[in-house]
Design a protein around this motif. Structure first.
Motif, short mmCIF file in Angstrom:
data_model
loop_
_atom_site.label_atom_id
_atom_site.label_comp_id
_atom_site.label_asym_id
_atom_site.label_seq_id
_atom_site.Cartn_x
_atom_site.Cartn_y
_atom_site.Cartn_z
N ASP A 203 5.50 2.32 13.97
CA ASP A 203 5.27 1.43 15.10
C ASP A 203 4.70 0.08 14.66
O ASP A 203 5.18 -0.97 15.06
N PHE A 204 3.65 0.11 13.85
CA PHE A 204 3.01 -1.13 13.45
C PHE A 204 2.88 -1.29 11.94
O PHE A 204 2.33 -2.26 11.46
N THR A 205 3.35 -0.32 11.18
CA THR A 205 3.32 -0.40 9.73
C THR A 205 4.66 0.05 9.16
O THR A 205 5.48 0.63 9.87
N ILE A 206 4.85 -0.23 7.88
CA ILE A 206 6.11 0.11 7.21
C ILE A 206 5.78 0.75 5.86
O ILE A 206 4.98 0.22 5.10
N ILE A 207 6.37 1.89 5.59
CA ILE A 207 6.22 2.53 4.29
C ILE A 207 7.29 1.96 3.37
O ILE A 207 8.48 1.94 3.71
N VAL A 208 6.86 1.47 2.21
CA VAL A 208 7.78 0.83 1.27
C VAL A 208 7.61 1.44 -0.11
O VAL A 208 6.55 1.96 -0.45
N GLU A 209 8.68 1.35 -0.91
CA GLU A 209 8.66 1.82 -2.29
C GLU A 209 8.61 0.62 -3.22
O GLU A 209 9.47 -0.26 -3.16
N VAL A 210 7.56 0.59 -4.06
CA VAL A 210 7.46 -0.42 -5.10
C VAL A 210 7.79 0.28 -6.42
O VAL A 210 8.00 1.49 -6.44
N HIS A 211 7.83 -0.46 -7.51
CA HIS A 211 8.34 0.11 -8.77
C HIS A 211 7.56 1.32 -9.26
O HIS A 211 8.12 2.18 -9.95
N ASP A 212 6.27 1.43 -8.91
CA ASP A 212 5.50 2.54 -9.45
C ASP A 212 4.73 3.35 -8.42
O ASP A 212 3.97 4.25 -8.77
N THR A 213 4.92 3.06 -7.11
CA THR A 213 4.16 3.80 -6.10
C THR A 213 4.78 3.60 -4.73
O THR A 213 5.79 2.92 -4.57
N THR A 214 4.15 4.22 -3.73
CA THR A 214 4.53 4.06 -2.32
C THR A 214 3.37 3.41 -1.59
O THR A 214 2.22 3.81 -1.76
N LEU A 215 3.65 2.40 -0.79
CA LEU A 215 2.61 1.67 -0.07
C LEU A 215 2.88 1.69 1.43
O LEU A 215 4.03 1.79 1.87
#
Length: 294
Positions: A203-215
């Motif tokens: 709803d108000f945030t987005i889970i994203v994949e970066v090169h070495d982790t999930t944010l």
């Protein structure tokens, strides 16, 4: 014969020395004894009871009202609370609603376990939707440098929300969209400038994949990359980098530094592509077909 009585002058009191108090306090700290494991556990349990006292009171009042356990002595719940606890109707309603807010924050606090310690801290959140409650509380914690925010700080953020509604992340992006991270703070600051791939818009945030982790980030932390080539190539580059990093024993500092570097490049130059292939061969993960994106 009269005798002369001489009044003996008492010494002046020593002037107040704030530094001496500080020294005394520091000495007191030095002689404190350590707690054993059981005592540490009990201290933590009791501190939680103190912090959550208003929440527990709200839940207990809600159950008393729902089950009408006041009916043997009082005709109304309001009269019972006034006689038994000295609580007004408004205060009871605040406690019950506040406990529900805390339960919501416990279920979905973003990146933090800092929870309210008084009813006044959550009073401004009661009228908000659950997702808004969590978002506003997180902003208030950040504004308080990671400490429990005051009711005034929470109220100020709620008032800002009324003027400018929070951006809906679900309308901001789709799964697979690629972005560059910006304006991250704290421990995540090091990822500013890295490209990421959106995997779960909430709803108000987005889970994203970066090169070495999930944010978990907010829409304002993302700058969209519009390049079709980046959309096509970055998911594969992410997969290749992750495969190398997940190899047991991956510790080579040169390889680590190169993968960190590639996590900030929206395409690979021919030389970077060759370097990645060398790293893949070194760690035995060559079965992903490389693709140059110069």
């Amino acid at each position: 014969m009269p005798t002369n009585h001489h009044r003996v002058r008492e010494p002046d009191p020593e002037p107040y020395d704030e530094s001496s108090l500080t020294k005394a306090e520091s000495v007191q700290v030095e002689v404190l004894s350590e707690l054993d494991e059981d005592e540490e556990r009990d201290r933590h349990r009791l501190e939680l009871r103190v912090e959550r006292a208003f929440c527990e009171a709200g839940k207990a009042l809600a159950e008393l009202r729902e089950r009408r356990l006041y009916r043997s002595t009082h005709k109304t719940f309001e009269a019972y609370c006034q006689d038994r606890f000295g609580f007004t109707r408004r205060h009871v309603n605040y406690l019950i609603a506040g406990s529900q807010v805390v339960e919501n924050l416990q279920m979905g606090t973003i990146g933090s376990q800092i929870l309210p310690t008084s009813e006044r801290q959550v009073r401004s959140l009661i009228a908000l939707e659950p997702d808004e409650q969590r978002e506003v509380w997180q902003q208030a914690v950040e504004a308080s440098s990671g400490k429990v925010p005051s009711g005034r700080i929470v109220k100020g953020i709620v008032e800002q929300l009324k003027e400018k509604p929070l951006a809906l992340a679900k309308g901001y992006c789709q799964v697979g969209d690629v972005f560059t991270l910006v304006r991250l703070e704290g421990k995540e600051k090091k990822y500013n400038g890295c490209w990421v791939i959106a995997t779960e818009p909430r709803d108000f945030t987005i889970i994203v994949e970066v090169h070495d982790t999930t944010l978990t980030v907010k829409p304002e932390n993302l700058n969209k990359i519009d390049s079709p080539e980046a959309h096509r190539q970055l998911p594969q580059i992410l997969q290749r980098i992750r495969r190398v990093r997940e190899v047991p024993g991956f510790r080579d500092r040169a390889a680590y530094a190169m993968l960190e570097h590639m996590g900030k490049q929206t395409y690979l130059t021919p030389l970077e592509e060759k370097i990645l292939q060398v790293i893949e061969r070194e760690y035995g993960v060559e079965d992903v077909e490389p693709e140059v994106g110069s």
